[in-house]
Structures are given as C-alpha cells and as structure tokens.
Write an enzyme that holds these catalytic residues in place. Structure first.
Site, mmCIF file in Angstrom:
data_model
loop_
_atom_site.group_PDB
_atom_site.id
_atom_site.type_symbol
_atom_site.label_atom_id
_atom_site.label_comp_id
_atom_site.label_asym_id
_atom_site.label_seq_id
_atom_site.Cartn_x
_atom_site.Cartn_y
_atom_site.Cartn_z
ATOM 1 N N ASP A 296 0.856 -1.184 0.000
ATOM 2 C CA ASP A 296 0.000 0.000 0.000
ATOM 3 C C ASP A 296 0.895 1.237 0.000
ATOM 4 O O ASP A 296 1.559 1.528 1.004
ATOM 5 C CB ASP A 296 -0.896 -0.029 1.240
ATOM 6 C CG ASP A 296 -1.943 1.081 1.254
ATOM 7 O OD1 ASP A 296 -1.734 2.097 0.551
ATOM 8 O OD2 ASP A 296 -2.939 0.947 1.987
ATOM 9 N N HIS A 297 0.890 1.955 -1.120
ATOM 10 C CA HIS A 297 1.806 3.086 -1.268
ATOM 11 C C HIS A 297 1.423 4.278 -0.377
ATOM 12 O O HIS A 297 2.193 5.231 -0.241
ATOM 13 C CB HIS A 297 1.861 3.527 -2.728
ATOM 14 C CG HIS A 297 3.186 4.084 -3.147
ATOM 15 N ND1 HIS A 297 4.111 4.563 -2.242
ATOM 16 C CD2 HIS A 297 3.758 4.238 -4.372
ATOM 17 C CE1 HIS A 297 5.178 4.999 -2.890
ATOM 18 N NE2 HIS A 297 4.993 4.806 -4.186
ATOM 19 N N ARG A 298 0.233 4.251 0.214
ATOM 20 C CA ARG A 298 -0.138 5.321 1.140
ATOM 21 C C ARG A 298 0.744 5.298 2.382
ATOM 22 O O ARG A 298 1.002 6.338 2.993
ATOM 23 C CB ARG A 298 -1.601 5.186 1.562
ATOM 24 C CG ARG A 298 -2.619 5.396 0.450
ATOM 25 C CD ARG A 298 -4.016 5.156 0.974
ATOM 26 N NE ARG A 298 -4.171 3.790 1.487
ATOM 27 C CZ ARG A 298 -5.259 3.359 2.127
ATOM 28 N NH1 ARG A 298 -6.281 4.184 2.324
ATOM 29 N NH2 ARG A 298 -5.333 2.113 2.556
#
Length: 442
Positions: free
Chosen positions: A412-414
């Site tokens: 998850d790049h968040r």
C-alpha cells in the site's frame, strides 16, 4: 407446542450463506446443539447447531437456497415447560458470535404474494431479518425489499456500477430518482458515506455467437471478487520484485524434511518464509500496520498473525497462523499443514481466517516466475513466492549454478514508500540466503 428455530448470527459482517445440506428430516427428534444445517458463507463452510430440541414438524428451507440471519429454518414440536426454557436459550454461536434466541410461536400462515407491478430487487441477497422474531405472524420466507425505481433508473445504476438497493430515494414514497443515483456516485467517489462501486459493465449477448452456460458464483468466489475489487480500487498498490539465492536453504530443507514429516508437517518454503517474515515485521513494523484514512491515523499491531493463501476447489482461502513470532519452523510447518488440510476439506472456521497482519501466497508449486499479488486489505502488504529455478550467477568472479527464488512484494503506497519496500524485500532475501541465521531471528 410449536417452537421456531431461526438462523443465528454467523460471524462479523456475515448476513447470509448458501445452504449446502439440511442434516435433519421431518419427524426426526433433535437435541439442542445438534448440527442441523451445513452452510457455506462468504468465508467458510460451517455446521449450524440447533438452539431447540424436540421433533421436527416442518423444514422451511432446502439445499441450494440462500438463507439469511434471522430466517425461519425449522418448526419443532415441543411439550412441557422444559421445552419453553430450551427454546429461550440461545444457540451456541457459530464462530464465537452470539446466537438468535428461538421463540415459541403459533403455526404461521402461508407467505404473502408480492404486489403486482413491483420488482423484487436482488432476491438472493435480501437484507438480514430482525434478530428477534416479530410480534406479527411470520411467513415461511423472509420479507424481501421492494425497491421503487423505474427501469430507466435501474439501467442508469447498472451502467454506473451502483447497487440500486443501496441508494436512498428522495422522491415520493422513497422513489429513487436520477439525482439520487448520481449523488450516491459522488458520495462514494469523494470518500463519503456509501458503498464502493461495483465494477459492473454491460455485457453483450454471448449466445449470439454460440452455445453458453451460466453458473452462479459460490459464496467464497463471490466474496473473493468483492473483496479484491474493493482492495484494488481503494488501495494504491505497487509491486516490488527481487530474487533470493536459496541454494543452501534447499540443501538444509531436503536434509530435515523427513524429520518434519515424522512430526506431522511438511518443510516447505512457505513454512520457512513464515518465520522469516515474522522477523522482518519486527524490523519493519509499518508492514504489519493498517491505514485509518477516516481518522488520519496509522494502526500498528503488536501481534504477529500471518495469513497463508490456500488454493481450494471452492476458491482462495486464507487461514491465519497465530503468533508466528513465538513458534519455531517445525511448529509452523506442522500447523501450516494442518490448516491447509482443513481449508481443502472445508473445515476452516471463520475465526481461523481473521486477524492477519500480513499475507504470504506461494505459486511455486504450479509454476511461473513473478506475479503481482493484490494486497489483502486492511493489511498493507503481501509477499508472493514463485517457482525457484537454477540459474547461472556470478559468485566470486565465476559463473556458478545457483537456485534462485523469485519474490514479489505488493504494498500500500499510502503507507509504504518504494525505498522501504526494497529494503524489506532485500532483508527477506538475505535471510533466506543465510538459513543458519534463522534460529537467531526469533
């Protein structure tokens, strides 16, 4: 005296299931806690125990139907005050959830017929029945919603990927308008209250070109499709790739495989990877976290439960191994073999598939090189293992045959940046390349 038995709660966020088998017949005498149904939910196949005892007078469901929490299942003939007391005792919870109490009732009238001109929307997925029986006489089947919307509005909803039953109508008598559908879409896209859009598209009539066959999705396949669609649309995902030289690891695995088999397990790369990942999560705690976007917070988990994807004839299941960081590789190998067997025999409980902080999926037994696994939200990362291959590798200035294991990490790049993902995956690769250090890692 007639006693109703209604379907109890099946677990968190589970409102219905597909009825695989009715385990009793009319005229049978049943006891409390005796399994009476075999039910397939979105997550597992479970046996539902009875909350009542006595002689079965009527069965209100049949195999192949979708049954919902609170729906009438059996009418049981019971005499005496003890029968009343037994009827008021709750059924043992399926997956440790509270059950719906049975209630003494009079015989029920036949079901009412829907009014002409109305459409029953999504008849197989009617909303959950009340957990307590209504005071009014109940029909033999649960009430189903009548969604007031014109054919044109329904077509618009389908084109936009909206479930019409989830739209609140603002027109007369709650009728759904074009504006209501579009407002629902805006609310979902803006992150406001509402449900995620389905990836529904209008399909052509395939029968124009040849013979076709339609088959309904089973509950597990349907839930997998919904969950992964939501994860894909809500989580910005990136996949990082690497390789690990597992030549030495394979030598050790082959040497000790028989000892593990004697203990009831199988020394697989997945079992070893469980131990490696548990150690990596201590070094990189953000990979065991979750993003609470509503509060703008990161939730760090202090426990280490890791899910392992298992391929079954009903679809993909992910049993969760508890407290991986507290177990050695032998214990993990035995437990992994046990839960994988239960998954393939449809004996996993709902509780055995909840609470994971990270997931491992291994396609090496089938083949392939690399792949991009989808993050199992609300987790933030998943590790994919592919088939290891012997390749020529430069070692100390000369080419040598080495067994290389392809690794795929989706995240998850968040929460996780590319550099962090590269460090995490390299850490795992180096741990697999130095198996003598595994006992020192936890």
């Amino acid at each position: 005296m007639a006693i109703e038995f209604r379907l109890p709660e099946l677990g968190e966020n589970i409102e219905a299931g597909d009825l695989l088998k009715v385990l009793v017949s009319v005229g049978d005498t049943i006891r409390q806690d005796q399994p009476v149904l075999e039910l397939e939910t979105d997550k597992a196949t479970v046996e539902v125990p009875s909350a009542v005892e006595g002689r079965v007078k009527a069965i209100h469901v049949k195999a192949g139907e979708k049954v919902k929490v609170g729906q009438l299942i059996l009418t049981v003939e019971e005499d005496g005050t003890e029968g009343k007391a037994a009827a008021q005792r709750p059924s043992p919870a399926v997956a440790a959830q509270p059950a719906v109490a049975a209630q003494v009732v009079e015989p029920v009238p036949p079901p009412a017929t829907p009014r002409e001109g109305h459409v029953l929307e999504r008849p197989a997925e009617a909303p959950t029945m009340p957990r307590e029986a209504p005071s009014a006489p109940a029909s033999s089947e649960p009430a189903r919603p009548l969604v007031p919307a014109s054919p044109g509005i329904r077509r618009l909803a389908r084109e936009l990927g909206v479930d019409i039953a989830e739209v609140t109508g603002s027109g007369p008598s709650g009728r759904i308008t074009e504006r209501d559908v579009k407002e629902h879409v805006r609310r979902v896209l803006s992150g406001g209250p509402g449900v995620a859009l389905r990836t529904a598209v209008a399909l052509p009539d395939f029968s124009k070109w040849g013979a076709i066959e339609r088959q309904p999705m089973n509950s597990i396949r349907r839930k997998t499709a919904e969950h992964l669609s939501q994860a894909w649309s809500s989580v910005p995902q990136v996949t990082q790739f690497d390789k690990a030289d597992v030549t030495t690891l394979e030598e050790l695995r082959s040497r000790y495989a028989k000892r593990v088999e004697e203990a009831g397990g199988k020394l697989t790369v997945t079992a070893i990877a469980l131990k490696v990942v548990s150690s990596a999560l201590r070094v990189f705690p953000q990979f065991a976290a979750s993003v609470d976007a509503a509060r703008g917070e990161i939730i760090y988990k202090k426990y280490c439960h890791i899910g392992v994807a298992v391929d079954t004839d009903r679809g993909l299941l992910v049993p969760v191994i508890r407290d991986v960081d507290r177990k050695n590789i032998l214990e993990l190998a035995v437990e992994l073999a046990s839960v994988a067997k239960k998954a393939r025999e449809h004996k996993l409980t709902l509780a055995e598939m909840e609470g994971g902080v990270f997931t491992i999926t291994n396609l090496g037994g089938i083949g392939g090189t690399y792949f991009s696994p989808i993050v199992n939200a609300p987790e933030v990362a998943i590790l994919g293992l592919s088939r290891s291959r012997t390749e020529p590798v430069y070692v100390n200035g000369s080419l040598q045959p080495r067994l290389m294991l392809p690794l795929s990490l989706s995240y998850d790049h968040r929460l996780i940046d590319g550099a962090d993902a590269a460090r995490f995956l390299r850490w795992i690769a180096e741990a697999l390349e130095q198996p003598f250090l595994l006992p020192l890692q936890g």
